[in-house]
Motif scaffolding. Structure first.
Motif, PDB file in Angstrom:
ATOM      1  N   THR A   1      38.534  39.613  32.993  1.00 12.93           N
ATOM      2  CA  THR A   1      37.697  40.082  34.108  1.00 12.93           C
ATOM      3  C   THR A   1      38.379  39.763  35.434  1.00 12.93           C
ATOM      4  O   THR A   1      38.261  40.507  36.381  1.00 12.93           O
ATOM      5  CB  THR A   1      36.301  39.436  34.074  1.00 12.93           C
ATOM      6  N   HIS A   2      39.088  38.642  35.489  1.00  8.84           N
ATOM      7  CA  HIS A   2      39.903  38.244  36.638  1.00  8.84           C
ATOM      8  C   HIS A   2      40.672  36.998  36.228  1.00  8.84           C
ATOM      9  O   HIS A   2      40.527  36.533  35.089  1.00  8.84           O
ATOM     10  CB  HIS A   2      39.067  38.043  37.903  1.00  8.84           C
ATOM     11  N   LEU A   3      41.476  36.477  37.138  1.00  8.47           N
ATOM     12  CA  LEU A   3      42.403  35.412  36.729  1.00  8.47           C
ATOM     13  C   LEU A   3      41.948  33.985  37.047  1.00  8.47           C
ATOM     14  O   LEU A   3      42.715  33.049  36.836  1.00  8.47           O
ATOM     15  CB  LEU A   3      43.786  35.637  37.363  1.00  8.47           C
TER      16      LEU A   3
ATOM     17  N   ALA B   1      40.607  30.244  36.767  1.00  5.96           N
ATOM     18  CA  ALA B   1      40.938  29.340  35.657  1.00  5.96           C
ATOM     19  C   ALA B   1      39.829  29.235  34.608  1.00  5.96           C
ATOM     20  O   ALA B   1      40.108  28.946  33.448  1.00  5.96           O
ATOM     21  CB  ALA B   1      41.262  27.956  36.205  1.00  5.96           C
ATOM     22  N   ASP B   2      38.567  29.485  34.993  1.00  8.03           N
ATOM     23  CA  ASP B   2      37.494  29.395  33.993  1.00  8.03           C
ATOM     24  C   ASP B   2      37.455  30.643  33.097  1.00  8.03           C
ATOM     25  O   ASP B   2      36.687  30.707  32.146  1.00  8.03           O
ATOM     26  CB  ASP B   2      36.124  29.156  34.646  1.00  8.03           C
ATOM     27  N   HIS B   3      38.343  31.613  33.390  1.00  7.81           N
ATOM     28  CA  HIS B   3      38.390  32.859  32.601  1.00  7.81           C
ATOM     29  C   HIS B   3      39.716  33.026  31.869  1.00  7.81           C
ATOM     30  O   HIS B   3      39.757  33.548  30.765  1.00  7.81           O
ATOM     31  CB  HIS B   3      38.158  34.065  33.521  1.00  7.81           C
ATOM     32  N   ALA B   4      40.804  32.596  32.514  1.00  3.08           N
ATOM     33  CA  ALA B   4      42.141  32.790  31.943  1.00  3.08           C
ATOM     34  C   ALA B   4      42.840  31.473  31.628  1.00  3.08           C
ATOM     35  O   ALA B   4      43.877  31.473  30.964  1.00  3.08           O
ATOM     36  CB  ALA B   4      42.996  33.615  32.901  1.00  3.08           C
TER      37      ALA B   4
ATOM     38  N   GLY C   1      35.174  42.240  44.709  1.00  2.00           N
ATOM     39  CA  GLY C   1      34.440  41.368  45.619  1.00  2.00           C
ATOM     40  C   GLY C   1      34.706  39.915  45.263  1.00  2.00           C
ATOM     41  O   GLY C   1      35.280  39.170  46.052  1.00  2.00           O
ATOM     42  N   HIS C   2      34.312  39.517  44.063  1.00  3.59           N
ATOM     43  CA  HIS C   2      34.575  38.135  43.635  1.00  3.59           C
ATOM     44  C   HIS C   2      36.081  37.877  43.701  1.00  3.59           C
ATOM     45  O   HIS C   2      36.527  36.857  44.219  1.00  3.59           O
ATOM     46  CB  HIS C   2      34.017  37.912  42.236  1.00  3.59           C
ATOM     47  N   THR C   3      36.862  38.825  43.141  1.00  2.29           N
ATOM     48  CA  THR C   3      38.285  38.936  43.458  1.00  2.29           C
ATOM     49  C   THR C   3      38.538  40.423  43.690  1.00  2.29           C
ATOM     50  O   THR C   3      37.721  41.252  43.284  1.00  2.29           O
ATOM     51  CB  THR C   3      39.202  38.426  42.316  1.00  2.29           C
TER      52      THR C   3
ATOM     53  N   GLY D   1      31.444  40.322  33.902  1.00  7.84           N
ATOM     54  CA  GLY D   1      32.262  39.266  34.521  1.00  7.84           C
ATOM     55  C   GLY D   1      31.419  38.354  35.389  1.00  7.84           C
ATOM     56  O   GLY D   1      30.395  37.843  34.943  1.00  7.84           O
ATOM     57  N   ASP D   2      31.842  38.162  36.654  1.00  7.62           N
ATOM     58  CA  ASP D   2      31.205  37.202  37.553  1.00  7.62           C
ATOM     59  C   ASP D   2      30.314  37.874  38.600  1.00  7.62           C
ATOM     60  O   ASP D   2      30.307  37.472  39.767  1.00  7.62           O
ATOM     61  CB  ASP D   2      32.276  36.356  38.247  1.00  7.62           C
ATOM     62  N   ILE D   3      29.549  38.876  38.188  1.00  9.37           N
ATOM     63  CA  ILE D   3      28.585  39.479  39.114  1.00  9.37           C
ATOM     64  C   ILE D   3      27.580  38.429  39.588  1.00  9.37           C
ATOM     65  O   ILE D   3      27.130  38.434  40.732  1.00  9.37           O
ATOM     66  CB  ILE D   3      27.883  40.694  38.443  1.00  9.37           C
ATOM     67  N   THR D   4      27.225  37.491  38.705  1.00  6.69           N
ATOM     68  CA  THR D   4      26.429  36.330  39.126  1.00  6.69           C
ATOM     69  C   THR D   4      27.055  35.071  38.545  1.00  6.69           C
ATOM     70  O   THR D   4      27.650  35.096  37.469  1.00  6.69           O
ATOM     71  CB  THR D   4      24.962  36.403  38.623  1.00  6.69           C
ATOM     72  N   HIS D   5      26.899  33.960  39.281  1.00  8.43           N
ATOM     73  CA  HIS D   5      27.300  32.639  38.779  1.00  8.43           C
ATOM     74  C   HIS D   5      26.075  31.793  38.456  1.00  8.43           C
ATOM     75  O   HIS D   5      26.110  30.945  37.576  1.00  8.43           O
ATOM     76  CB  HIS D   5      28.173  31.912  39.806  1.00  8.43           C
ATOM     77  N   VAL D   6      25.030  31.995  39.249  1.00 11.62           N
ATOM     78  CA  VAL D   6      23.769  31.275  39.028  1.00 11.62           C
ATOM     79  C   VAL D   6      22.690  32.350  38.880  1.00 11.62           C
ATOM     80  O   VAL D   6      21.957  32.659  39.823  1.00 11.62           O
ATOM     81  CB  VAL D   6      23.475  30.318  40.208  1.00 11.62           C
TER      82      VAL D   6
ATOM     83  N   MET E   1      29.996  36.396  32.029  1.00 10.13           N
ATOM     84  CA  MET E   1      30.644  35.126  31.723  1.00 10.13           C
ATOM     85  C   MET E   1      29.813  33.927  32.169  1.00 10.13           C
ATOM     86  O   MET E   1      29.968  32.840  31.628  1.00 10.13           O
ATOM     87  CB  MET E   1      32.014  35.077  32.410  1.00 10.13           C
ATOM     88  N   HIS E   2      28.951  34.122  33.176  1.00 11.31           N
ATOM     89  CA  HIS E   2      28.127  33.007  33.661  1.00 11.31           C
ATOM     90  C   HIS E   2      26.635  33.277  33.492  1.00 11.31           C
ATOM     91  O   HIS E   2      25.817  32.603  34.129  1.00 11.31           O
ATOM     92  CB  HIS E   2      28.467  32.697  35.124  1.00 11.31           C
ATOM     93  N   LEU E   3      26.286  34.263  32.660  1.00 10.20           N
ATOM     94  CA  LEU E   3      24.876  34.357  32.257  1.00 10.20           C
ATOM     95  C   LEU E   3      24.591  33.132  31.398  1.00 10.20           C
ATOM     96  O   LEU E   3      25.471  32.636  30.712  1.00 10.20           O
ATOM     97  CB  LEU E   3      24.627  35.637  31.450  1.00 10.20           C
TER      98      LEU E   3
HETATM   99 ZN   LIG Z   1      33.980  32.577  36.896  1.00 13.98          ZN
END
Ligand SMILES: [Zn+2]
Length: 292
Positions: A112-114, A116-119, A196-198, A217-222, A264-266
């Motif tokens: 989804t992007h690079l 560190a919590d993803h790659a 946006g997020h990256t 991906g990271d559309i939301t973190h919380v 990824m953060h749901l």
């Molecule tokens: Zn993330």
């Protein structure tokens, strides 16, 4: 089992079917973050919003990825953080093993992007590839963001570390590293640009017959805050305003079209739908089934 000692969670995987695909949510861990990571709310407002939803007063961010099985091929969407982020994280490989999948069996990795919590889980402490056969796909815009003329710095400006990480990652997968547009990368799987997020932040869309799933991906973190209030951003967003617009657009689309989502953060297991509620939206977790 003692009454008040910490005990380990029993399982970090959950399956669902999307037409011909079997998609397994694979947890990597959970990490507490300070309330200041949310853009647009004071720490007090964050604590109030979280405790109203029966969460601890500081954000606890779930991290995970998804395994996609289709006609004998195995695709992993993001890899968790490996050993880069402390003891509550880095559980993805152990969780994959519980469903009989060791890293050597993974055919392709979709990023989804690079971050560190993803790659970060793609290489080990010696910067060697953890997935010996996997072909890696990421967006051309993400490639440009990390490897172009002005590489990113992290929150405290230690670009040396960030660049070492990014270079090491690409080197570990040399010859198997594929920047792509929005075309299909495998039958029924294509990238969706969600910048946006990256700048190259991507969703991965799976469709089979009349069923579909968007791993956003990271559309939301919380999500307990940001789905209800899409205007709340994340300080890690490279472009907070673009991230806000993308979040609003994609929430509108998945709510209007009833598209199942993963993220990824749901909160684990991270399959569900979004419905519209007055000003904002609400996340409706999917029904867990013993058979899929
Ligand atoms: Zn993330």
């Amino acid at each position: 089992m003692s009454d008040n000692q910490t005990v380990q969670q029993v399982s970090g995987t959950c399956r669902r079917r999307v037409g011909e695909f079997i998609v397994t949510a694979v947890n990597d861990g959970l990490i507490p973050l300070p309330p200041e990571v949310l853009d647009g709310l004071t720490p007090d407002e964050v604590a109030t919003a979280l405790t109203a939803r029966f969460r601890p007063p500081e954000p606890h961010v779930t991290v995970g990825g998804y395994l996609i099985e289709h006609r004998g091929s195995l695709t992993l969407v993001d890899t968790g953080c490996g050993d880069q982020m402390g003891p509550t994280m880095g559980r993805m490989i152990a969780n994959l093993m519980t469903v009989g999948v060791d890293p050597g069996r993974i055919d392709r990795i979709l990023l989804t992007h690079l971050h560190a919590d993803h790659a970060g889980g793609m290489f080990d402490a010696d910067m060697a590839a953890v997935f010996p056969r996997a072909e890696v796909f990421l967006s051309v815009d993400e490639e440009r963001h990390w490897y172009g003329d002005t590489p990113p710095t992290d929150a405290v400006g230690v670009s040396e570390h960030v660049n070492g990480y990014a270079r090491g990652l690409r080197k570990a997968y040399a010859g198997r590293w594929h920047p792509v547009g929005e075309e299909e990368v495998a039958p029924g799987i294509r990238r969706v640009a969600l910048p946006g997020h990256t700048p190259g932040h991507s969703g991965w869309h799976i469709s089979s017959g009349d069923e579909e799933l968007l791993i956003w991906g990271d559309i939301t973190h919380v999500p307990v805050i940001q789905i209800a209030r899409p205007e709340v951003g994340m300080v890690f967003d490279v472009d907070v305003e673009q991230g806000r617009n993308t979040r609003r657009q994609i929430l509108d689309r998945v709510a209007s079209d009833g598209i199942a989502i993963g993220g990824m953060h749901l909160e684990f297991p991270g399959f569900g739908h979004v419905v519209r509620t007055g000003q904002g939206y609400e996340y409706v977790p999917a029904l867990w089934r013993p058979e899929v």
